[in-house]
Write a protein that holds these residues in place. Structure first.
Motif, PDB file in Angstrom:
ATOM      1  N   ASN A  60       0.772  -1.212   0.012  1.00 43.27           N
ATOM      2  CA  ASN A  60       0.085   0.008   0.074  1.00 43.27           C
ATOM      3  C   ASN A  60       0.943   1.237   0.003  1.00 43.27           C
ATOM      4  OD1 ASN A  60      -2.336  -1.612   0.034  1.00 43.27           O
ATOM      5  ND2 ASN A  60      -2.204  -1.683   2.391  1.00 43.27           N
ATOM      6  N   HIS A  61       0.295   2.314  -0.180  1.00 45.63           N
ATOM      7  CA  HIS A  61       0.994   3.551  -0.296  1.00 45.63           C
ATOM      8  C   HIS A  61       1.739   4.070   0.859  1.00 45.63           C
ATOM      9  CE1 HIS A  61      -1.745   6.150   1.860  1.00 45.63           C
ATOM     10  NE2 HIS A  61      -2.635   5.136   1.742  1.00 45.63           N
ATOM     11  N   ASN A  62       1.256   3.793   1.987  1.00 41.55           N
ATOM     12  CA  ASN A  62       1.773   3.917   3.193  1.00 41.55           C
ATOM     13  C   ASN A  62       2.906   2.957   3.750  1.00 41.55           C
ATOM     14  OD1 ASN A  62      -0.101   2.342   3.663  1.00 41.55           O
ATOM     15  ND2 ASN A  62      -0.786   3.313   5.463  1.00 41.55           N
ATOM     16  N   GLU A  63       3.219   2.014   3.102  1.00 40.13           N
ATOM     17  CA  GLU A  63       3.959   0.812   3.531  1.00 40.13           C
ATOM     18  C   GLU A  63       5.183   0.645   2.768  1.00 40.13           C
ATOM     19  OE1 GLU A  63       0.201  -2.153   4.847  1.00 40.13           O
ATOM     20  OE2 GLU A  63       1.200  -2.170   2.824  1.00 40.13           O
ATOM     21  N   PHE A  64       6.237   0.352   3.178  1.00 42.90           N
ATOM     22  CA  PHE A  64       7.519   0.074   2.720  1.00 42.90           C
ATOM     23  C   PHE A  64       8.134   1.252   2.108  1.00 42.90           C
ATOM     24  CE2 PHE A  64       5.296  -4.046   2.733  1.00 42.90           C
ATOM     25  CZ  PHE A  64       6.027  -4.866   3.606  1.00 42.90           C
TER      26      PHE A  64
END
Lengths: 314, 368
Positions: free
Chosen positions: B298-302
């Motif tokens: 998702n956009h807010n991950e990794f």
């Protein structure tokens, strides 16, 4: 391993690791893939050029051209640096894990590794200072040599310590580290043929599992001695310059194989000479060089600790 | 809060099993089996029960076993084999009991020309077996792809002149019609037609397809009737004005297949077939079972990395100020077990830029 062809569409080269194949072959249903992680071990972020003359589109042009190696099948060789998620997108500093060598008892040997004396002949056994054999190489004039761990008796004050936090002078340690950057647990992996992880009190820590290459994976948490580093000043005992998280100290217990046999030394190591306790005579010793890897469970940061296992030639 | 560097997979949504059939084309030119390497790629055994064909001189570690040839004569055959009588009978019965099975009384059934065992009909009593290596057939032969061209020019020769007149043997109906009343899975009827070039007189007794054998797809065995080398007058399929195909037998090089089956050892019969093979080709099939893992990013991950080069004195290199967008680059996907055991890795062929304004689903397929 060859490079992957990167001339066309992005392709994905997937393989089972040797540990995966071993687990699958058991046929007991233990092969269950339940999570994933992303890695970037080929990337050199120092190539990110924020002052590229052609503008921001070119900042990472060299990174994007990095050729990628085929997948490794050795589980211990893969995923050495991971991508990590934080809710905040405004972080400018991230914590690291670092060896604390601020005191003599936690410093490496002058040769650049921690020395583990694997038997009593090498380490002097449980002797008091009055009775330390002349031939013990872990001592110099009855003083335990810096960086020497006694893998047989686990006595002596030397141990390994690593600290976690923001290693920068731009933020004061007194600012503290936000809770989401504080590690509560670490994964320690080491070759189980050579040694085992023990607390500084000599209590054995059980590994989570042994992989097919005999690498033991330990998870140490606050129950095993991971503690907050409460020191908020730079008093000379610290290695992390900025806000601090947790720290962990441990020793290494030599394996029975290394204590009682020279087989692994012959197979995997070499011989050299070291000064023995009388500080005059050189003594021939066998050695094996190895690494211990520490990885933060929360932040994923990892680093390697060089270790040399030493056994006197009798 | 940090979510660590692992992300759990939702087994119901992110993991799916698939089955794929892969096919490879296997072309074997006749020269491999009867010319290129002389007899260095042909292995005969002291027991004399069959002959093995390799794709390279078999003493080399590079050689691959590709198929075996043997012959069998059924108990009801009109032939009276003298040489290796029991071995030819044993081979026939062994292959029949595996490929055709037993009747209600426990007797081994014979190979049936049209596969309709209950109806009786013509039985294949004198047969040549081609047992293909699993290396070539993999899980099974693809139905409708088998094609064997045999040289049937009457005079015996080893210089290639026997290929002037040719038969083509195919499992013509295999792709849409095959039989399943065998203990070893599906099988089809092999039909012979005249192959190019057209000759005068025509090779076949009539302008039609003749059933000349059976092809067992999963077992990887072709059963050929000896009728392919005989004229109609002698119970075969060749034109009477053509001639029986001459073979190298115990007394001369102008013997019929019946004389060879009667008087030659098994490996001698195998040699005769081998030197008549002009071309052989088929497709094989591999059944690939796969697990596909959808790794959803998702956009807010990794968006951050633990790469040692990512930081300089703990400061993120790709940022100048805190409000800059974090950037990372994906090169590897690791698949883990519950205890963080790394079971599989996958590498992208080029780095994939990950930032907070992008999302990816990386599809990792593991084949078994």
């Amino acid at each position: 391993m060859a490079f992957l062809d990167n001339s066309g569409d992005i392709i994905l080269d997937a393989v089972l690791t040797d540990l995966g194949r071993k687990t699958l072959s058991k046929g007991d249903g233990s092969f269950q893939i339940t999570k994933f992680a992303l890695g970037d071990e080929e990337i050199n972020y120092s190539l990110y050029n924020k002052s590229h003359a052609s503008g921001s589109s070119y900042y990472d042009i060299e990174i994007l051209q990095t050729p990628i190696l085929e997948a490794f099948t050795n589980n211990a060789s893969s995923m050495k640096s991971n991508l990590v998620s934080y809710e905040s997108l405004n972080l400018l500093y991230l914590p690291i894990i670092k060896l604390n060598q601020a005191s003599v008892s936690t410093s490496m040997h002058v040769s650049g590794a921690f020395m583990v004396a694997v038997d009593s002949a090498t380490g002097g056994g449980n002797s008091t200072s009055a009775g330390i054999p002349t031939t013990a190489v872990a001592y110099n004039n009855d003083t335990l040599v810096q960086g020497f761990l006694l893998g047989d008796s686990l006595s002596g004050g030397n141990h390994i310590r690593f600290d976690q936090g923001l290693d920068t002078t731009e933020i004061s340690p007194s600012q503290g580290l936000s809770a989401d950057l504080v590690e509560d647990a670490y994964i320690v992996q080491m070759d189980n043929r050579f040694g085992k992880l023990v607390t500084t009190d000599g209590v054995n820590i059980s590994p989570d599992y042994l992989d097919d290459d005999n690498i033991a994976f330990y998870t140490v948490d606050r129950a095993d001695g991971v503690v907050d580093n409460g020191e908020n000043t730079n008093d000379g005992s610290q290695t992390i310059k900025g806000p601090r998280g947790t720290m962990f100290t441990f020793k290494i217990k030599a394996s029975l194989d290394l204590m009682t046999s020279t087989y692994l030394f012959t197979q995997l190591g070499g011989t050299t000479t070291m000064l023995q306790n009388d500080a005059v005579t050189s003594r021939s010793v066998r050695y094996i060089d190895a690494m211990i890897r520490v990885t933060g469970v929360k932040t994923g940061y990892s680093f390697d600790i060089p270790v040399r296992y030493i056994k006197s030639v009798v | 809060m940090a979510d660590s560097f692992y992300k759990s997979l939702d087994v119901g949504k992110d993991v799916v099993g698939t089955r794929t059939l892969l096919h490879e084309a296997i072309p074997l030119t006749g020269t491999i089996v009867s010319g290129t390497y002389g007899t260095n790629n042909i292995k005969n055994y002291a027991h004399g029960m069959f002959q093995s064909v390799y794709d390279y001189p078999y003493l080399s570690s590079s050689a691959n076993h590709i198929f075996d040839i043997t012959v069998g004569v059924g108990a009801n055959s009109a032939l009276t084999p003298v040489t290796q009588l029991s071995k030819k009978l044993n081979i026939y019965n062994q292959m029949a009991q595996v490929l055709v099975g037993y009747d209600a009384a426990g007797s081994v059934l014979q190979f049936d020309e049209d596969g309709d065992i209950l109806a009786g009909g013509n039985k294949l009593d004198n047969v040549i077996f081609l047992n293909f290596s699993r290396l070539l057939t993999k899980d099974e032969l693809k139905k409708g792809t088998f094609q064997l061209d045999l040289g049937v020019t009457p005079l015996y020769a080893e210089d290639g002149t026997v290929f002037a007149d040719r038969l083509r043997i195919t499992d013509a109906s295999g792709s849409d019609g095959y039989l399943v009343n065998s203990p070893v899975g599906d099988y089809g009827i092999l039909y012979a037609t005249q192959s190019s070039p057209a000759s005068t007189p025509p090779v076949l007794a009539a302008n039609q397809s003749y059933p000349v054998g059976l092809l067992y797809y999963q077992a990887g065995v072709a059963v050929l009737s000896s009728s392919i080398f005989l004229t109609a007058g002698d119970g075969g399929i060749l034109n009477n004005s053509f001639h029986n195909v001459s073979m190298s037998g115990p007394t001369s090089t102008s013997e019929t297949i019946n004389a060879v089956l009667t008087g030659s050892v098994i490996t001698g019969s195998a040699d005769n077939l081998r030197t008549r093979m002009y071309n052989l080709q088929f497709n094989n099939t591999v059944e690939l079972n796969s697990s596909i893992y959808f790794c959803r990013v998702n956009h807010n991950e990794f968006n951050y990395s633990t790469n040692p080069t990512y930081l300089s004195e703990s400061k993120i290199r790709v940022k100048t100020q805190a409000s800059d967008q974090p950037v990372s680059y994906i090169t590897t996907v690791g698949l883990y077990g519950d205890n963080n055991e790394l079971y599989a890795t996958a590498k992208l062929s080029e780095p994939l830029k990950k930032s907070s304004d992008t999302e990816f689903t990386i599809r990792v397929r593991l084949d078994y």
